[in-house]
Motif scaffolding. Structure first.
Motif, PDB file in Angstrom:
ATOM      1  N   ASP A  39       0.720  -1.249  -0.045  1.00 25.37           N
ATOM      2  CA  ASP A  39      -0.029  -0.003  -0.104  1.00 25.37           C
ATOM      3  C   ASP A  39       0.843   1.067  -0.018  1.00 25.37           C
ATOM      4  OD1 ASP A  39      -2.250  -1.458   0.061  1.00 25.37           O
ATOM      5  OD2 ASP A  39      -2.800  -1.293   2.244  1.00 25.37           O
ATOM      6  N   ARG A  43       0.611   3.981  -2.978  1.00 23.58           N
ATOM      7  CA  ARG A  43       0.233   5.316  -2.826  1.00 23.58           C
ATOM      8  C   ARG A  43       1.412   6.300  -3.249  1.00 23.58           C
ATOM      9  NH1 ARG A  43      -3.599   8.066  -3.758  1.00 23.58           N
ATOM     10  NH2 ARG A  43      -4.624   6.427  -3.246  1.00 23.58           N
ATOM     11  N   ASP A  47       0.669   8.796  -6.561  1.00 24.47           N
ATOM     12  CA  ASP A  47       0.803  10.030  -6.365  1.00 24.47           C
ATOM     13  C   ASP A  47       1.742  11.003  -7.184  1.00 24.47           C
ATOM     14  OD1 ASP A  47      -1.102  10.042  -4.290  1.00 24.47           O
ATOM     15  OD2 ASP A  47       0.145  10.203  -2.779  1.00 24.47           O
TER      16      ASP A  47
END
Length: 95
Positions: A39, A43, A47
Motif C-alpha cells: 500500500d 500510494r 501520487d
C-alpha cells in the motif's frame, strides 16, 4: 524527462509521455490489486504518476496551473482559474 521542466518539449513527446503515464497507472493498479505491491509503495507511485500526468495534461492544454490546495502558500486570494469540472477531471487522473 525528469523533474517538472517540460515546457519547451514538443507536443508529440508530451502525448507519448501522457500515454505512458496513464498506462503505468493502469499497470500499477493491476499490480496493487494482485497484491504484488504494498500500500505504501502503491500510494507513493500513484501520487507521483498522477501529479506528473496532470502536469503533462496542463501543458498539452496550455492552461495555467491548478490553484494551491487549502493550507498551501497564500496566493493573495486570487480566484480559481479552473472551472469545477476541470479541477475534478485533473484531480481524478488515474483514479
Amino acid at each position: 524527462m525528469t523533474g517538472s521542466a517540460i515546457h519547451g518539449v514538443d507536443d508529440e513527446e508530451l502525448v507519448i509521455e501522457r500515454d505512458e503515464l496513464l498506462a503505468s497507472i493502469e499497470d500499477l493498479n493491476r499490480e496493487h490489486d494482485a497484491g504484488d505491491i504494498d500500500d505504501v509503495d502503491y500510494r507513493n507511485l500513484l501520487d507521483s504518476y498522477t501529479a506528473r500526468a496532470a502536469e503533462v495534461l496542463r501543458v498539452l492544454s496550455r492552461e495555467p496551473a491548478q490553484p494551491k490546495a487549502a493550507g498551501a502558500a497564500d496566493d493573495g486570494g486570487a480566484p480559481s482559474v479552473y472551472p469545477k469540472s476541470k479541477r475534478r477531471k485533473l484531480a481524478t487522473v488515474g483514479a
